[in-house]
Design a protein around this motif. Structure first.
Motif: not given
Ligand SMILES: [Zn+2]
Ligand SMILES: [Zn+2]
Length: 130
Positions: A59-62, A88-91, A119-126
């Motif tokens: 489950r992705i809480e956010s 792009c909100e890719k998880v 745990l959720e880490f935020y950044g910019i995907c490849k």
């Protein structure tokens, strides 16, 4: 854990979560499983709950959404980490042996152990970087 038998409902719900290209919301799952005869929301929520406990999905809480487990090494479904792209909100489930090891035996300075993590880490995907 991973070889646990799935009920018919759990199989139907897992199929839908797997088919989705990203995290999928419960109501989207609901409308998708209706054609398979799973009409009652509690049946779907129960199946989702069981699938989480069996380590098949997370489950992705956010996002209040579900994602199928992408890490065959992730030992417990409640102790893993995700990266979320701010563009792009890719998880993605983070694959990192050190982190997995660290999380599975994590204690705070007072020696307290925890049963679950989100745990959720935020950044910019490849893809968004290139
Ligand atoms: Zn996983
Ligand atoms: Zn991205």
């Amino acid at each position: 854990m991973k070889s646990q038998k799935l009920s018919k409902n759990e199989k139907v719900v897992l199929e839908v979560v797997k088919k989705s290209t990203g995290p999928i919301k419960a109501y989207t799952i609901l409308s998708d499983v209706k054609k398979n005869g799973l009409k009652a929301p509690p049946q779907v929520y129960r199946a989702l709950d069981k699938l989480i406990k069996k380590g098949k999905i997370h489950r992705i809480e956010s996002k209040n959404a579900y994602l199928d487990c992408q890490n065959s090494k992730c030992k417990t479904s409640s102790k893993t980490a995700f990266s979320i792209c701010q563009r792009c909100e890719k998880v993605t489930e983070i694959l990192n042996t050190k982190l997995s090891k660290f999380l599975s035996s994590f204690k705070d300075d007072a020696g307290e152990e925890y049963l679950e993590y989100n745990l959720e880490f935020y950044g910019i995907c490849k893809k968004c970087k290139s």
